[in-house]
Write a protein that holds these residues in place. Structure first.
Motif, mmCIF file in Angstrom:
data_model
loop_
_atom_site.group_PDB
_atom_site.id
_atom_site.type_symbol
_atom_site.label_atom_id
_atom_site.label_comp_id
_atom_site.label_asym_id
_atom_site.label_seq_id
_atom_site.Cartn_x
_atom_site.Cartn_y
_atom_site.Cartn_z
ATOM 1 N N PRO A 78 0.811 -1.229 0.000
ATOM 2 C CA PRO A 78 0.000 0.000 0.000
ATOM 3 C C PRO A 78 0.843 1.276 0.000
ATOM 4 C CG PRO A 78 -0.889 -1.574 1.565
ATOM 5 C CD PRO A 78 0.387 -2.170 1.036
ATOM 6 N N SER A 79 0.470 2.209 -0.859
ATOM 7 C CA SER A 79 1.213 3.479 -0.928
ATOM 8 C C SER A 79 0.266 4.554 -1.435
ATOM 9 C CB SER A 79 2.394 3.350 -1.892
ATOM 10 O OG SER A 79 1.951 3.475 -3.226
ATOM 11 N N ASN A 80 0.733 5.792 -1.434
ATOM 12 C CA ASN A 80 -0.099 6.869 -1.988
ATOM 13 C C ASN A 80 0.434 7.348 -3.339
ATOM 14 O OD1 ASN A 80 2.022 8.628 -1.304
ATOM 15 N ND2 ASN A 80 1.125 9.053 0.703
ATOM 16 N N VAL A 81 1.181 6.485 -4.016
ATOM 17 C CA VAL A 81 1.666 6.846 -5.355
ATOM 18 C C VAL A 81 0.475 7.241 -6.223
ATOM 19 C CG1 VAL A 81 2.629 5.871 -7.488
ATOM 20 C CG2 VAL A 81 3.757 5.452 -5.304
ATOM 21 N N TYR A 101 2.132 4.985 5.549
ATOM 22 C CA TYR A 101 2.343 6.201 6.341
ATOM 23 C C TYR A 101 1.677 7.338 5.576
ATOM 24 C CZ TYR A 101 4.618 9.361 9.599
ATOM 25 O OH TYR A 101 4.861 10.290 10.576
ATOM 26 N N PRO A 102 0.383 7.500 5.796
ATOM 27 C CA PRO A 102 -0.405 8.369 4.908
ATOM 28 C C PRO A 102 0.017 9.829 4.790
ATOM 29 C CG PRO A 102 -1.835 7.014 6.267
ATOM 30 C CD PRO A 102 -0.452 6.832 6.801
ATOM 31 N N PRO A 103 0.593 10.461 5.819
ATOM 32 C CA PRO A 103 0.777 11.917 5.663
ATOM 33 C C PRO A 103 1.895 12.334 4.717
ATOM 34 C CG PRO A 103 0.973 11.249 7.975
ATOM 35 C CD PRO A 103 0.982 10.017 7.154
ATOM 36 N N GLU A 104 2.728 11.415 4.272
ATOM 37 C CA GLU A 104 3.863 11.837 3.438
ATOM 38 C C GLU A 104 3.823 11.154 2.077
ATOM 39 O OE1 GLU A 104 7.602 11.658 5.543
ATOM 40 O OE2 GLU A 104 6.653 12.337 7.394
ATOM 41 N N ALA A 105 4.393 11.825 1.101
ATOM 42 C CA ALA A 105 4.268 11.381 -0.289
ATOM 43 C C ALA A 105 5.170 10.192 -0.614
ATOM 44 C CB ALA A 105 4.634 12.541 -1.212
ATOM 45 N N ASP A 106 4.599 9.179 -1.240
ATOM 46 C CA ASP A 106 5.382 8.068 -1.794
ATOM 47 C C ASP A 106 5.644 8.362 -3.266
ATOM 48 O OD1 ASP A 106 5.180 6.454 0.568
ATOM 49 O OD2 ASP A 106 3.154 5.880 -0.036
ATOM 50 N N PHE A 107 6.664 7.726 -3.819
ATOM 51 C CA PHE A 107 6.905 7.915 -5.260
ATOM 52 C C PHE A 107 7.590 6.696 -5.868
ATOM 53 C CE2 PHE A 107 9.317 10.536 -2.387
ATOM 54 C CZ PHE A 107 10.615 10.087 -2.550
ATOM 55 N N LEU A 108 7.235 6.429 -7.117
ATOM 56 C CA LEU A 108 7.778 5.270 -7.826
ATOM 57 C C LEU A 108 9.203 5.591 -8.268
ATOM 58 C CD1 LEU A 108 6.685 2.498 -8.976
ATOM 59 C CD2 LEU A 108 6.256 3.733 -11.109
ATOM 60 N N VAL A 109 10.190 4.774 -7.862
ATOM 61 C CA VAL A 109 11.574 5.058 -8.275
ATOM 62 C C VAL A 109 12.100 4.104 -9.323
ATOM 63 C CG1 VAL A 109 12.578 6.336 -6.356
ATOM 64 C CG2 VAL A 109 12.453 3.849 -6.217
ATOM 65 N N TYR A 142 8.808 14.625 -7.690
ATOM 66 C CA TYR A 142 9.157 14.259 -6.303
ATOM 67 C C TYR A 142 9.099 15.498 -5.415
ATOM 68 C CZ TYR A 142 13.102 14.198 -2.901
ATOM 69 O OH TYR A 142 13.924 14.382 -1.821
ATOM 70 N N SER A 143 9.713 16.571 -5.908
ATOM 71 C CA SER A 143 9.789 17.799 -5.142
ATOM 72 C C SER A 143 8.391 18.390 -4.933
ATOM 73 C CB SER A 143 10.704 18.753 -5.911
ATOM 74 O OG SER A 143 10.781 19.956 -5.290
ATOM 75 N N ARG A 144 7.590 18.385 -6.014
ATOM 76 C CA ARG A 144 6.222 18.915 -5.917
ATOM 77 C C ARG A 144 5.424 18.115 -4.893
ATOM 78 N NH1 ARG A 144 1.051 18.153 -7.341
ATOM 79 N NH2 ARG A 144 1.462 16.043 -8.085
ATOM 80 N N ARG A 145 5.531 16.792 -4.973
ATOM 81 C CA ARG A 145 4.749 15.953 -4.059
ATOM 82 C C ARG A 145 5.187 16.130 -2.608
ATOM 83 N NH1 ARG A 145 1.481 12.142 -5.320
ATOM 84 N NH2 ARG A 145 2.210 10.511 -3.898
#
Ligand SMILES: O=C(O)CCC(=O)C(=O)O
Length: 345
Positions: A257-260, A286-294, A309-312
């Protein structure tokens, strides 16, 4: 391009058996130099701003990255704290320059993490932290915990890999980590609020094993300490004369689970329910912080760029989301923000 997996079958087996793996040469120390230098410049910029505001007299600009912030803090704890908070940010804001992203998305890191996760579909988890552990300062001493103590309960049995990257040689003297081996296959044990600096803490009697069995995770610059989210660990005081700089990064399989792809506003609308809700909707660990596909072989077009990444990071940091219940420990008042959320778990 997807880098080939870099760890041996023995290393991978050892990680899964012990719950941790120390690899002394994931990076060449030179790979980390741009990050060290940019963080040093950022300290200089923030110190200059404090000076311009009449708060700081001595910049200590002649001192290197491993000493300058400590000298500023010796002069004024308030200025030291202001710079540390600026670097750490709130809820994962803070320092996220391209040099940081380059380390997070570095092909050598992807190759190592891909080996442990056994996939090329990799999400960099929202929770990464910058840790300046100053000499002879209580700040930055982290009590026993499992990282899952901070994550939503529906992720307890998932694998989220913490990659602890020292930016100096990490030693017993400067306060490297202590890790309890073979203790990561059981439950997430009880954590308590009220640890120093707002950290969660596992009492010794609640640890899954005798803390005297802990290993000392010394690691040279260029190396990485890998741990699972259920590996109990803590860190000790810095008794050296220099700062123990480190960053800890987290990665998981894209199926965890992620918020990607999700904007925080969309999640916040649903974010006030309890643990059952989170399990049902499969929200981020960890819902409050942004995940991103690397890394992705299946969807290379979706791999996050630095700009995205920076925007998120910024948008999640700015959004006052109502993530009140993604993990609640018994001694924690309902709807309280989990300890550590603002202090740099
Ligand atoms: O850097 C430290 O001293 C502790 C790190 C830690 O607890 C973590 O990465 O979860």
């Amino acid at each position: 391009m997807i880098p080939p997996r870099s760890l041996s079958a023995e290393q991978v087996a050892s990680f899964h058996e012990l719950g941790y793996l120390i690899v002394p040469d994931v990076f060449d120390p030179a790979d980390l130099e741009p990050l060290r230098q940019e963080m040093h410049r950022e300290i200089g910029r923030k110190a200059a701003a404090l000076q311009a505001a009449g708060k700081l007299s001595q910049l200590h600009a002649d001192l290197g990255f491993d000493h300058q912030l400590a000298a500023i803090q010796r002069d004024s704890a308030e200025n030291g704290e202001a710079i540390i908070k600026h670097l750490e940010g709130l809820r994962g804001g803070g320092f996220h320059a391209p040099e940081m992203f380059e380390v997070i998305a570095h092909p050598k890191m992807q190759a190592a993490v891909g080996s442990l996760l056994r996939t090329e579909e990799i999400v960099a988890s929202s929770v990464y932290r910058i840790r300046p552990k100053l000499p002879n300062s209580g700040r930055g001493i982290v009590p026993w915990h499992q990282d899952s103590g901070y994550f939503a309960t529906h992720c307890d049995t998932q694998l989220i890999i913490t990659c602890w990257v020292p930016l100096v040689d990490a030693t017993v003297e400067n306060g490297c980590m202590q890790i309890l081996p073979r203790a990561h296959l059981g439950k997430v044990v009880k954590h308590n609020t009220g640890g120093n600096a707002g950290f969660l803490v596992i009492k010794d009697e609640d640890l899954p094993d005798d803390p005297r069995k802990a290993i000392t995770a010394a690691c040279p610059r260029g190396g990485v300490v890998f741990m699972t989210n259920r590996t109990p660990h803590c860190s000790t005081p810095n008794t050296s004369d220099h700062i123990r700089w480190s960053v800890d990064l987290r990665y998981q399989s894209a199926t965890t689970p992620s918020n990607v792809g999700l904007e925080p506003a969309a999640i916040a609308a649903d974010g006030t329910a309890d643990d059952d809700f989170y399990a049902k909707v499969n929200v981020a660990c960890y819902p409050p912080e942004a995940d991103f596909l690397v890394s992705s072989r299946q969807h290379p077009e979706l791999v996050t760029t630095y700009a995205e990444y920076s925007r998120r990071r910024e948008i999640y940091d700015r959004t006052k989301s109502e993530f009140s219940a993604y993990r609640r420990w018994r001694d924690q008042p309902a709807a309280a923000e989990p300890a550590g959320a603002r202090t740099g778990h």
